[in-house]
Write a protein that holds these residues in place. Structure first.
Motif, PDB file in Angstrom:
ATOM      1  N   ILE A  16     -16.110  -1.995   5.836  1.00  0.00           N
ATOM      2  CA  ILE A  16     -15.450  -0.702   6.309  1.00  0.00           C
ATOM      3  C   ILE A  16     -16.763   0.364   5.880  1.00  0.00           C
ATOM      4  CG2 ILE A  16     -14.529   1.429   5.333  1.00  0.00           C
ATOM      5  CD1 ILE A  16     -12.392  -1.282   4.441  1.00  0.00           C
ATOM      6  N   PHE A  17     -16.418   1.432   7.239  1.00  0.00           N
ATOM      7  CA  PHE A  17     -17.722   2.615   7.174  1.00  0.00           C
ATOM      8  C   PHE A  17     -16.930   3.292   6.492  1.00  0.00           C
ATOM      9  CE2 PHE A  17     -19.143   0.088  10.571  1.00  0.00           C
ATOM     10  CZ  PHE A  17     -20.615   0.356  10.119  1.00  0.00           C
ATOM     11  N   GLY A  18     -17.780   4.232   5.452  1.00  0.00           N
ATOM     12  CA  GLY A  18     -17.234   4.627   4.569  1.00  0.00           C
ATOM     13  C   GLY A  18     -16.860   4.253   3.248  1.00  0.00           C
ATOM     14  N   ALA A  19     -16.893   4.909   1.765  1.00  0.00           N
ATOM     15  CA  ALA A  19     -16.178   4.041   0.687  1.00  0.00           C
ATOM     16  C   ALA A  19     -15.259   4.666  -0.511  1.00  0.00           C
ATOM     17  CB  ALA A  19     -17.229   3.558   0.123  1.00  0.00           C
ATOM     18  N   GLY A  20     -14.835   5.973   0.949  1.00  0.00           N
ATOM     19  CA  GLY A  20     -14.039   7.034  -0.226  1.00  0.00           C
ATOM     20  C   GLY A  20     -12.530   6.888   0.087  1.00  0.00           C
ATOM     21  N   MET A  21     -11.667   7.410  -0.360  1.00  0.00           N
ATOM     22  CA  MET A  21     -10.399   7.963  -0.452  1.00  0.00           C
ATOM     23  C   MET A  21     -10.225   7.185   0.874  1.00  0.00           C
ATOM     24  SD  MET A  21      -9.368   8.691  -3.443  1.00  0.00           S
ATOM     25  CE  MET A  21      -8.255   8.483  -3.156  1.00  0.00           C
ATOM     26  N   ARG A  22     -10.636   7.147   2.442  1.00  0.00           N
ATOM     27  CA  ARG A  22      -9.821   7.293   2.643  1.00  0.00           C
ATOM     28  C   ARG A  22     -10.007   5.314   3.167  1.00  0.00           C
ATOM     29  NH1 ARG A  22     -12.839  11.666   4.531  1.00  0.00           N
ATOM     30  NH2 ARG A  22     -11.105  13.146   5.903  1.00  0.00           N
ATOM     31  N   ALA A  23     -11.190   4.394   2.402  1.00  0.00           N
ATOM     32  CA  ALA A  23     -11.259   3.430   2.163  1.00  0.00           C
ATOM     33  C   ALA A  23     -10.415   2.999   1.866  1.00  0.00           C
ATOM     34  CB  ALA A  23     -13.262   3.630   1.954  1.00  0.00           C
ATOM     35  N   ARG A  24     -10.639   3.492   0.397  1.00  0.00           N
ATOM     36  CA  ARG A  24      -8.930   3.131  -0.625  1.00  0.00           C
ATOM     37  C   ARG A  24      -8.055   2.744   0.294  1.00  0.00           C
ATOM     38  NH1 ARG A  24      -8.689   1.990  -5.623  1.00  0.00           N
ATOM     39  NH2 ARG A  24     -10.544   3.917  -5.960  1.00  0.00           N
ATOM     40  N   VAL A  25      -7.576   3.534   1.356  1.00  0.00           N
ATOM     41  CA  VAL A  25      -6.123   3.775   1.627  1.00  0.00           C
ATOM     42  C   VAL A  25      -6.637   2.297   3.001  1.00  0.00           C
ATOM     43  CG1 VAL A  25      -5.269   4.340   3.338  1.00  0.00           C
ATOM     44  CG2 VAL A  25      -5.910   5.807   1.649  1.00  0.00           C
ATOM     45  N   VAL A  26      -7.238   2.004   3.616  1.00  0.00           N
ATOM     46  CA  VAL A  26      -7.513   0.739   4.276  1.00  0.00           C
ATOM     47  C   VAL A  26      -7.619   0.125   3.407  1.00  0.00           C
ATOM     48  CG1 VAL A  26      -9.110   0.039   6.215  1.00  0.00           C
ATOM     49  CG2 VAL A  26      -9.166   2.504   6.495  1.00  0.00           C
ATOM     50  N   ALA A  27      -8.084  -0.424   2.412  1.00  0.00           N
ATOM     51  CA  ALA A  27      -8.870  -1.379   1.570  1.00  0.00           C
ATOM     52  C   ALA A  27      -7.257  -2.132   0.884  1.00  0.00           C
ATOM     53  CB  ALA A  27      -9.573  -1.312   0.214  1.00  0.00           C
ATOM     54  N   ASP A  28      -6.244  -0.788   0.701  1.00  0.00           N
ATOM     55  CA  ASP A  28      -5.259  -1.598  -0.085  1.00  0.00           C
ATOM     56  C   ASP A  28      -4.279  -1.830   1.297  1.00  0.00           C
ATOM     57  OD1 ASP A  28      -5.634  -0.522  -2.134  1.00  0.00           O
ATOM     58  OD2 ASP A  28      -4.646   1.793  -1.877  1.00  0.00           O
ATOM     59  N   PHE A  29      -3.966  -1.163   2.428  1.00  0.00           N
ATOM     60  CA  PHE A  29      -3.639  -1.691   4.140  1.00  0.00           C
ATOM     61  C   PHE A  29      -3.822  -2.470   3.630  1.00  0.00           C
ATOM     62  CE2 PHE A  29      -2.628  -2.330   8.230  1.00  0.00           C
ATOM     63  CZ  PHE A  29      -1.022  -1.930   8.588  1.00  0.00           C
ATOM     64  N   LEU A  30      -5.183  -3.272   4.428  1.00  0.00           N
ATOM     65  CA  LEU A  30      -5.115  -4.477   4.333  1.00  0.00           C
ATOM     66  C   LEU A  30      -4.520  -5.208   3.528  1.00  0.00           C
ATOM     67  CD1 LEU A  30      -9.477  -3.974   5.245  1.00  0.00           C
ATOM     68  CD2 LEU A  30      -7.485  -4.842   7.426  1.00  0.00           C
ATOM     69  N   ALA A  31      -4.969  -5.082   1.778  1.00  0.00           N
ATOM     70  CA  ALA A  31      -4.478  -6.014   1.210  1.00  0.00           C
ATOM     71  C   ALA A  31      -2.895  -6.205   1.220  1.00  0.00           C
ATOM     72  CB  ALA A  31      -4.988  -5.081  -0.805  1.00  0.00           C
ATOM     73  N   TRP A  32      -2.129  -5.738   1.680  1.00  0.00           N
ATOM     74  CA  TRP A  32      -0.586  -5.353   1.946  1.00  0.00           C
ATOM     75  C   TRP A  32       0.002  -6.205   3.273  1.00  0.00           C
ATOM     76  CZ3 TRP A  32       2.698  -1.021   3.934  1.00  0.00           C
ATOM     77  CH2 TRP A  32       3.762  -1.346   3.987  1.00  0.00           C
ATOM     78  N   GLU A  33      -0.911  -5.476   4.393  1.00  0.00           N
ATOM     79  CA  GLU A  33      -0.560  -6.231   5.582  1.00  0.00           C
ATOM     80  C   GLU A  33      -1.343  -6.593   6.124  1.00  0.00           C
ATOM     81  OE1 GLU A  33       2.579  -5.190   8.444  1.00  0.00           O
ATOM     82  OE2 GLU A  33       2.555  -3.995   6.561  1.00  0.00           O
ATOM     83  N   ALA A  34      -2.233  -7.092   6.230  1.00  0.00           N
ATOM     84  CA  ALA A  34      -3.224  -7.926   6.692  1.00  0.00           C
ATOM     85  C   ALA A  34      -4.060  -8.744   5.848  1.00  0.00           C
ATOM     86  CB  ALA A  34      -3.961  -7.259   7.481  1.00  0.00           C
ATOM     87  N   ALA A  35      -3.147  -9.470   5.233  1.00  0.00           N
ATOM     88  CA  ALA A  35      -4.197 -10.071   4.198  1.00  0.00           C
ATOM     89  C   ALA A  35      -4.667 -11.189   4.032  1.00  0.00           C
ATOM     90  CB  ALA A  35      -2.564  -9.919   3.400  1.00  0.00           C
ATOM     91  N   GLY A  36      -3.282 -11.334   5.091  1.00  0.00           N
ATOM     92  CA  GLY A  36      -3.535 -13.410   6.231  1.00  0.00           C
ATOM     93  C   GLY A  36      -4.529 -13.431   7.088  1.00  0.00           C
TER      94      GLY A  36
END
Length: 82
Positions: A16-36
């Motif tokens: 991920i490019f960026g490590a702020g709030m938007r990146a946190r949302v993306v990381a949370d989405f990946l963990a929740w929706e695209a974990a596999g």
């Protein structure tokens, strides 16, 4: 229908490019929706030092410019969250 989580070797690497709030949302989405499907390798961010902990504990891998150089033609997926 449930989807089995793949082993870490089978997951597609993602950075991920960026490590702020938007990146946190993306990381949370990946963990929740695209974990596999994806493995978050880390972040590229101009405001944090290499090795710093980004959202979800993944490391900062370098600057945005470093990421552009490293990922050019590399076959690694990237998400821009600047």
């Amino acid at each position: 229908m449930t989807e089995e989580k793949g082993s870490m070797d089978q997951l597609r690497p993602l950075r991920i490019f960026g490590a702020g709030m938007r990146a946190r949302v993306v990381a949370d989405f990946l963990a929740w929706e695209a974990a596999g499907r994806f493995r978050l390798d880390g972040y590229y961010d101009d405001g944090l030092p290499v090795g710093a902990e980004g959202p979800g504990g993944a490391p900062v891998l370098g600057t945005v410019a470093d990421g552009c150089r490293e990922l050019a033609g590399d076959g690694v997926d990237a998400f821009i969250a600047l």
